[in-house]
Design a protein around this motif. Structure first.
Motif, short mmCIF file in Angstrom:
data_model
loop_
_atom_site.label_atom_id
_atom_site.label_comp_id
_atom_site.label_asym_id
_atom_site.label_seq_id
_atom_site.Cartn_x
_atom_site.Cartn_y
_atom_site.Cartn_z
N SER A 63 0.82 -1.22 0.00
CA SER A 63 0.00 0.00 0.00
C SER A 63 0.85 1.27 0.00
O SER A 63 0.38 2.33 -0.40
CB SER A 63 -0.93 0.01 1.21
N THR A 64 2.06 1.17 0.48
CA THR A 64 2.96 2.31 0.51
C THR A 64 3.70 2.37 -0.81
O THR A 64 4.56 1.53 -1.08
CB THR A 64 3.95 2.21 1.68
N THR A 65 3.40 3.35 -1.64
CA THR A 65 4.07 3.48 -2.93
C THR A 65 4.97 4.71 -2.99
O THR A 65 5.89 4.75 -3.79
CB THR A 65 3.05 3.55 -4.08
N THR A 66 4.69 5.69 -2.15
CA THR A 66 5.49 6.91 -2.14
C THR A 66 5.92 7.21 -0.70
O THR A 66 5.10 7.19 0.21
CB THR A 66 4.69 8.11 -2.67
N VAL A 67 7.21 7.45 -0.53
CA VAL A 67 7.75 7.80 0.78
C VAL A 67 8.52 9.10 0.64
O VAL A 67 9.36 9.24 -0.26
CB VAL A 67 8.69 6.69 1.33
N SER A 68 8.24 10.04 1.51
CA SER A 68 8.95 11.30 1.56
C SER A 68 9.79 11.31 2.83
O SER A 68 9.29 11.00 3.91
CB SER A 68 7.95 12.45 1.59
N ILE A 69 11.08 11.65 2.69
CA ILE A 69 12.00 11.67 3.82
C ILE A 69 12.60 13.07 3.91
O ILE A 69 13.13 13.59 2.92
CB ILE A 69 13.14 10.65 3.66
N ASN A 70 12.51 13.68 5.10
CA ASN A 70 13.08 15.01 5.28
C ASN A 70 14.00 15.02 6.50
O ASN A 70 13.62 14.55 7.58
CB ASN A 70 11.99 16.07 5.46
N PHE A 71 15.19 15.56 6.31
CA PHE A 71 16.15 15.75 7.40
C PHE A 71 16.15 17.22 7.78
O PHE A 71 16.28 18.09 6.91
CB PHE A 71 17.57 15.39 6.94
N ASP A 72 16.01 17.48 9.06
CA ASP A 72 16.07 18.85 9.57
C ASP A 72 17.06 18.86 10.72
O ASP A 72 16.77 18.35 11.80
CB ASP A 72 14.68 19.31 10.03
N PHE A 73 18.23 19.43 10.49
CA PHE A 73 19.31 19.42 11.48
C PHE A 73 19.56 20.84 11.97
O PHE A 73 19.96 21.71 11.22
CB PHE A 73 20.58 18.85 10.85
N LEU A 74 19.27 21.04 13.23
CA LEU A 74 19.60 22.27 13.93
C LEU A 74 20.41 21.83 15.14
O LEU A 74 19.85 21.40 16.15
CB LEU A 74 18.33 23.02 14.35
N PRO A 75 21.75 21.85 14.99
CA PRO A 75 22.62 21.23 16.00
C PRO A 75 22.26 21.63 17.43
O PRO A 75 21.96 22.79 17.68
CB PRO A 75 24.01 21.76 15.63
N PRO A 76 22.24 20.63 18.29
CA PRO A 76 22.58 19.22 18.06
C PRO A 76 21.36 18.36 17.73
O PRO A 76 21.47 17.15 17.69
CB PRO A 76 23.15 18.80 19.41
N ASN A 77 20.23 18.97 17.44
CA ASN A 77 18.99 18.20 17.23
C ASN A 77 18.77 17.86 15.77
O ASN A 77 18.88 18.71 14.89
CB ASN A 77 17.79 19.00 17.75
N MET A 78 18.42 16.59 15.55
CA MET A 78 18.13 16.09 14.22
C MET A 78 16.70 15.54 14.21
O MET A 78 16.35 14.73 15.07
CB MET A 78 19.09 14.98 13.84
N LEU A 79 15.92 15.99 13.25
CA LEU A 79 14.60 15.42 13.01
C LEU A 79 14.64 14.72 11.65
O LEU A 79 15.07 15.32 10.65
CB LEU A 79 13.50 16.48 12.96
N ILE A 80 14.21 13.47 11.64
CA ILE A 80 14.06 12.75 10.38
C ILE A 80 12.58 12.42 10.29
O ILE A 80 12.05 11.69 11.13
CB ILE A 80 14.90 11.47 10.32
N THR A 81 11.93 12.96 9.28
CA THR A 81 10.49 12.78 9.11
C THR A 81 10.22 11.94 7.87
O THR A 81 10.71 12.28 6.78
CB THR A 81 9.78 14.14 8.98
#
Length: 137
Positions: A63-81
């Motif tokens: 069912s999952t055909t499209t995946v969007s990955i976003n990296f947001d790095f504001l040191p020292p914090n990293m968000l991977i969505t």
């Protein structure tokens, strides 16, 4: 060695190109990679492995055909969505226990946490990590 030679963004693009030849997925990656390239190589490899584990867990979900990955790095914090248009499959539903354990160990190592939710048919998983602030030489 690929990440050391060409960087995280290019390493991910190379992996995704190979991945999509085996699995019918459309994967988009974005983020502030110029900032991410300043972190130590061992941390970049861990980020790569997080993406790799996540995508392998989702590889069995038709069912999952499209995946969007976003990296947001504001040191020292990293968000991977991660976002996909499948509100019924959560990371916690994945059957690949080895991959889930590896992913959770990496999140724990970086004193991180995971949030999963669904809104309007879009399933979102967010990894919050605390990265090393040492610069790579």
């Amino acid at each position: 060695s690929t990440i050391r030679d060409i960087g995280l963004e290019e390493g991910l693009q190379e992996y995704i190109a190979n991945y999509t030849t085996h699995f019918r997925k459309n994967i988009q990656v974005s983020g502030n990679f110029s900032q991410i390239e300043t972190i130590p190589i061992v941390d970049k490899v861990s980020l790569f492995r997080i993406v790799q584990d996540y995508l392998l867990i989702y590889s069995t979900n038709e069912s999952t055909t499209t995946v969007s990955i976003n990296f947001d790095f504001l040191p020292p914090n990293m968000l991977i969505t991660f976002q996909q248009m499948d509100s019924s499959f959560f990371l916690s539903n994945g059957k690949e226990q080895f991959l889930k354990d590896d992913l959770n160990n990496r999140i724990d190592y970086y004193r991180g946490n995971t949030t999963e939710y669904e809104k309007d048919g879009i399933q979102e998983t967010i990894f919050r990590l605390v990265m090393s602030i040492q610069k790579q030489w």
